[in-house]
Design a protein around this motif. Structure first.
Motif, PDB file in Angstrom:
ATOM      1  N   ILE A 221     -19.797 -32.876   1.380  1.00 46.21           N
ATOM      2  CA  ILE A 221     -19.885 -33.207   2.888  1.00 46.21           C
ATOM      3  C   ILE A 221     -20.752 -34.605   2.629  1.00 46.21           C
ATOM      4  N   ALA A 222     -21.647 -34.415   1.691  1.00 43.96           N
ATOM      5  CA  ALA A 222     -22.574 -35.614   1.570  1.00 43.96           C
ATOM      6  C   ALA A 222     -21.576 -36.919   0.830  1.00 43.96           C
ATOM      7  N   LEU A 223     -20.750 -36.652   0.071  1.00 44.88           N
ATOM      8  CA  LEU A 223     -20.087 -37.677  -0.513  1.00 44.88           C
ATOM      9  C   LEU A 223     -19.003 -38.247   0.760  1.00 44.88           C
ATOM     10  N   MET A 224     -18.634 -37.512   1.504  1.00 45.90           N
ATOM     11  CA  MET A 224     -17.771 -37.889   2.528  1.00 45.90           C
ATOM     12  C   MET A 224     -18.579 -38.711   3.570  1.00 45.90           C
ATOM     13  N   VAL A 225     -19.817 -38.238   4.030  1.00 48.73           N
ATOM     14  CA  VAL A 225     -20.752 -39.046   5.046  1.00 48.73           C
ATOM     15  C   VAL A 225     -21.022 -40.580   4.097  1.00 48.73           C
ATOM     16  N   ILE A 226     -21.444 -40.445   2.804  1.00 51.38           N
ATOM     17  CA  ILE A 226     -21.625 -41.625   2.306  1.00 51.38           C
ATOM     18  C   ILE A 226     -20.418 -42.625   2.218  1.00 51.38           C
ATOM     19  N   ALA A 227     -19.310 -42.025   1.943  1.00 55.00           N
ATOM     20  CA  ALA A 227     -18.065 -42.862   1.887  1.00 55.00           C
ATOM     21  C   ALA A 227     -17.825 -43.605   3.425  1.00 55.00           C
ATOM     22  N   LEU A 228     -17.971 -42.720   4.277  1.00 55.13           N
ATOM     23  CA  LEU A 228     -17.788 -43.372   5.741  1.00 55.13           C
ATOM     24  C   LEU A 228     -18.608 -44.625   5.915  1.00 55.13           C
ATOM     25  N   GLY A 229     -19.955 -44.462   5.342  1.00 51.69           N
ATOM     26  CA  GLY A 229     -20.882 -45.740   5.516  1.00 51.69           C
ATOM     27  C   GLY A 229     -20.313 -46.800   4.593  1.00 51.69           C
ATOM     28  N   VAL A 230     -19.794 -46.681   3.480  1.00 48.70           N
ATOM     29  CA  VAL A 230     -19.616 -47.438   2.709  1.00 48.70           C
ATOM     30  C   VAL A 230     -18.088 -48.172   3.116  1.00 48.70           C
ATOM     31  N   ILE A 231     -17.131 -47.298   3.825  1.00 50.58           N
ATOM     32  CA  ILE A 231     -15.978 -47.732   4.482  1.00 50.58           C
ATOM     33  C   ILE A 231     -16.330 -48.744   5.485  1.00 50.58           C
ATOM     34  N   ARG A 232     -17.306 -48.686   6.142  1.00 47.96           N
ATOM     35  CA  ARG A 232     -17.578 -49.437   7.354  1.00 47.96           C
ATOM     36  C   ARG A 232     -16.642 -49.428   8.506  1.00 47.96           C
ATOM     37  N   SER A 233     -16.135 -48.255   8.781  1.00 48.05           N
ATOM     38  CA  SER A 233     -15.110 -47.903   9.948  1.00 48.05           C
ATOM     39  C   SER A 233     -15.706 -47.725  10.899  1.00 48.05           C
ATOM     40  N   ARG A 234     -15.770 -48.617  11.963  1.00 50.21           N
ATOM     41  CA  ARG A 234     -16.569 -48.065  13.312  1.00 50.21           C
ATOM     42  C   ARG A 234     -16.330 -47.015  13.950  1.00 50.21           C
ATOM     43  N   VAL A 235     -14.984 -46.442  13.984  1.00 48.62           N
ATOM     44  CA  VAL A 235     -14.699 -45.177  14.613  1.00 48.62           C
ATOM     45  C   VAL A 235     -15.132 -44.084  13.908  1.00 48.62           C
ATOM     46  N   GLY A 236     -15.159 -44.400  12.301  1.00 43.28           N
ATOM     47  CA  GLY A 236     -15.734 -43.273  11.469  1.00 43.28           C
ATOM     48  C   GLY A 236     -17.118 -43.165  11.439  1.00 43.28           C
ATOM     49  N   VAL A 237     -17.816 -44.274  11.749  1.00 51.37           N
ATOM     50  CA  VAL A 237     -19.377 -44.208  12.014  1.00 51.37           C
ATOM     51  C   VAL A 237     -19.617 -43.355  13.422  1.00 51.37           C
ATOM     52  N   LEU A 238     -18.814 -43.651  14.326  1.00 54.27           N
ATOM     53  CA  LEU A 238     -19.057 -42.916  15.630  1.00 54.27           C
ATOM     54  C   LEU A 238     -18.686 -41.544  15.707  1.00 54.27           C
ATOM     55  N   LEU A 239     -17.605 -41.067  14.964  1.00 56.18           N
ATOM     56  CA  LEU A 239     -17.226 -39.769  14.850  1.00 56.18           C
ATOM     57  C   LEU A 239     -17.963 -38.916  13.885  1.00 56.18           C
ATOM     58  N   VAL A 240     -18.629 -39.479  12.918  1.00 53.13           N
ATOM     59  CA  VAL A 240     -19.296 -38.585  11.700  1.00 53.13           C
ATOM     60  C   VAL A 240     -20.315 -37.709  12.397  1.00 53.13           C
ATOM     61  N   GLY A 241     -21.118 -38.037  13.472  1.00 58.55           N
ATOM     62  CA  GLY A 241     -21.915 -37.127  14.285  1.00 58.55           C
ATOM     63  C   GLY A 241     -21.348 -35.964  14.648  1.00 58.55           C
ATOM     64  N   PRO A 242     -20.317 -35.875  15.597  1.00 57.91           N
ATOM     65  CA  PRO A 242     -19.321 -34.837  16.168  1.00 57.91           C
ATOM     66  C   PRO A 242     -18.960 -34.069  15.146  1.00 57.91           C
ATOM     67  N   SER A 243     -18.246 -34.715  14.159  1.00 60.39           N
ATOM     68  CA  SER A 243     -17.534 -33.904  13.061  1.00 60.39           C
ATOM     69  C   SER A 243     -18.527 -32.829  12.578  1.00 60.39           C
ATOM     70  N   LEU A 244     -19.921 -33.536  12.216  1.00 60.38           N
ATOM     71  CA  LEU A 244     -20.774 -32.882  11.422  1.00 60.38           C
ATOM     72  C   LEU A 244     -21.357 -31.639  12.330  1.00 60.38           C
ATOM     73  N   LEU A 245     -21.464 -31.868  13.482  1.00 61.80           N
ATOM     74  CA  LEU A 245     -21.995 -30.909  14.565  1.00 61.80           C
ATOM     75  C   LEU A 245     -21.001 -29.693  14.544  1.00 61.80           C
ATOM     76  N   ALA A 246     -19.676 -30.211  14.860  1.00 62.96           N
ATOM     77  CA  ALA A 246     -18.736 -29.072  14.864  1.00 62.96           C
ATOM     78  C   ALA A 246     -18.609 -28.380  13.618  1.00 62.96           C
ATOM     79  N   SER A 247     -18.769 -28.867  12.562  1.00 67.01           N
ATOM     80  CA  SER A 247     -18.493 -28.425  11.169  1.00 67.01           C
ATOM     81  C   SER A 247     -19.690 -27.356  11.166  1.00 67.01           C
ATOM     82  N   LEU A 248     -21.044 -27.464  11.563  1.00 66.98           N
ATOM     83  CA  LEU A 248     -22.010 -26.591  11.466  1.00 66.98           C
ATOM     84  C   LEU A 248     -21.859 -25.348  12.313  1.00 66.98           C
TER      85      LEU A 248
END
Length: 448
Positions: A221-248
């Motif tokens: 999960i840490a690798l995927m979050v870092i990847a989302l930051g490096v990819i710099r997709s705006r929708v990816g950055v906006l959805l990473v929070g909801p994805s992590l909360l739901a995954s918890l």
């Protein structure tokens, strides 16, 4: 084997939505063995009463482009909404109108039908396979996400065009096996809940292996979050929070409601470390992406044009795959620039334009199905299959949300993964006791 092979081929060769017809054709060919095997298994088992709605949706999705290809006499198609200019062009050219299909671009509509073969085959294949096979498919998905992220890192580090599998990609972008950075971000987002579910489920066993699996999941999960930051997709950055909360939430239920601490702390630790790393190294470029406007603002300004065009083709639509041709015919002169608006960047608007009321009706029925199956998954008992079903709901939501501002399901890779998630969720309609019994019956029919 057929399902795993299709998923592998789709992830490697199915990362683009247009052009590259040969690679996309290979994905479609790779789906045929699974399609034949799955249909035969499900037909011989003859035990799918709880899946009637899902199978009906699959039939409707496949039939929609075929209906648009049925030849119609001139008296009918010339009177359809939006065909006035076509009829006028034929009159000016002094060409007698003949029979024609409902679709304005029948060749692209046929291609769209062929593009449905891989996801339909994957959906039916997952329904027919056993629980262990579904876990292996998820492992292939997670491995594919890691390899794609590593390839994206190499692309960023080298800048060499040789590392980009699609010629339509700009050098310097982090895309992995995809042609678009946003679609790699979607793959990262939908893989997070599956990693959380598999990482936390072993805690129920009470042995030491659960801790090891959990920390591997946290690292993923840490690798995927870092990847989302490096990819710099705006929708990816906006959805990473909801994805992590739901995954918890998925991890908490997978670990057992009475013992949430270790699973939640482990996954939170991985996500927190990743977010700190992203904030330290990539916050500036990410903020630049949000401040640049550009294409994102352009798609918002183009949506009213798409809506107006869609209304002119109601109730049947212009034909699946016809967006580019239709939009070019109605694009305002003041909107012409060097950019290429080849998709609506809103899947629901594009369906509204291309498939009309029938297409939106299928979407509504799908959402009803999704709500019912999600309720069954989240209110069900404890078990590995329930864990991955809950993870599948999160993955599906990520794709549905991303589809508001992009077109992830227009790629063979994400469409196939999405179909796999839907099939996993469909099995929530069956009790955990029914599933092994059905699998034994299918296996016995195969052997006999």
């Amino acid at each position: 084997m057929a399902a795993a092979a299709l998923l592998f081929v789709a992830l490697v060769l199915g990362g683009a939505s247009r052009l590259h017809e040969m690679r996309l054709a290979l994905v479609e060919l790779a789906a045929l063995p699974l399609l034949v095997t799955a249909v035969a298994s499900l037909y011989r088992a003859s035990d799918q009463p709880a899946s009637k709605l899902a199978l009906g949706i699959i039939v409707a999705i496949g039939a929609l482009p075929l209906i648009q290809l049925i030849p119609l006499p001139p008296a009918i198609w010339a009177g359809l909404p939006g065909r006035e200019q076509l009829s006028l062009a034929l009159d000016v050219a002094e060409i007698s109108p003949g029979w024609a299909p409902l679709s304005l671009t029948p060749d692209l509509t046929w291609r769209s039908f062929l593009a449905l073969v891989p996801p339909i085959a994957m959906f039916l294949g997952v329904l027919a396979c056993g629980s262990n096979t579904r876990l292996r498919l998820i492992a292939v998905l997670l491995a594919g996400a890691v390899v794609s992220v590593l390839l994206g890192s190499a692309q960023l580090a080298s800048g060499s065009e040789r590392l980009y599998p699609w010629r339509s990609t700009d050098a310097g972008s982090v895309v992995g096996f995809f042609a678009n950075r946003n679609h790699l971000a979607t793959l990262c987002l939908l893989s997070i809940p599956f990693a959380a579910a598999l990482g936390a489920r072993d805690l129920r066993r009470g042995d030491g292996r659960g801790n090891v699996t959990l920390w591997i999941s946290a690292l993923f999960i840490a690798l995927m979050v870092i990847a989302l930051g490096v990819i710099r997709s705006r929708v990816g950055v906006l959805l990473v929070g909801p994805s992590l909360l739901a995954s918890l939430a998925v991890a908490w239920l997978a670990a057992g409601r009475d013992r949430p601490k270790l699973s939640i702390l482990g996954i939170m630790a991985g996500a927190a470390v990743a977010m700190v790393a992203v904030s330290f190294f990539a916050l500036g470029p990410i903020l630049d992406r949000f401040g640049s406007g550009g294409a994102a603002e352009g798609r918002f300004e183009n949506w009213p044009v798409v809506v107006e065009a869609a209304e002119s083709y109601l109730p049947f639509g212009s034909g699946i795959g016809s967006f580019d041709a239709v939009y070019r015919s109605v694009e305002p002169l003041e909107r012409l620039d060097a950019t290429f608006f080849n998709q609506a960047h809103n899947e629901y608007l594009e369906i509204w334009l291309e498939a009309g009321i029938l297409g939106i009706g299928v979407v509504v029925v799908f959402l009803v199905w999704f709500a019912r199956r999600s309720w069954s998954a989240w209110t069900g008992g404890v078990g590995t299959q329930r864990d991955i079903q809950r993870a599948a709901t999160v993955a599906i939501v990520m794709v549905l949300l991303h589809s508001v501002v992009d077109y992830p399901l227009r790629t063979a890779a994400l469409a196939t993964v999405f179909a796999m998630c839907c099939a996993i969720l469909e099995l929530s309609a069956h009790t955990l006791e029914e599933i092994p019994r059905r699998r034994r019956r299918i296996r016995a029919l195969r052997d006999g």
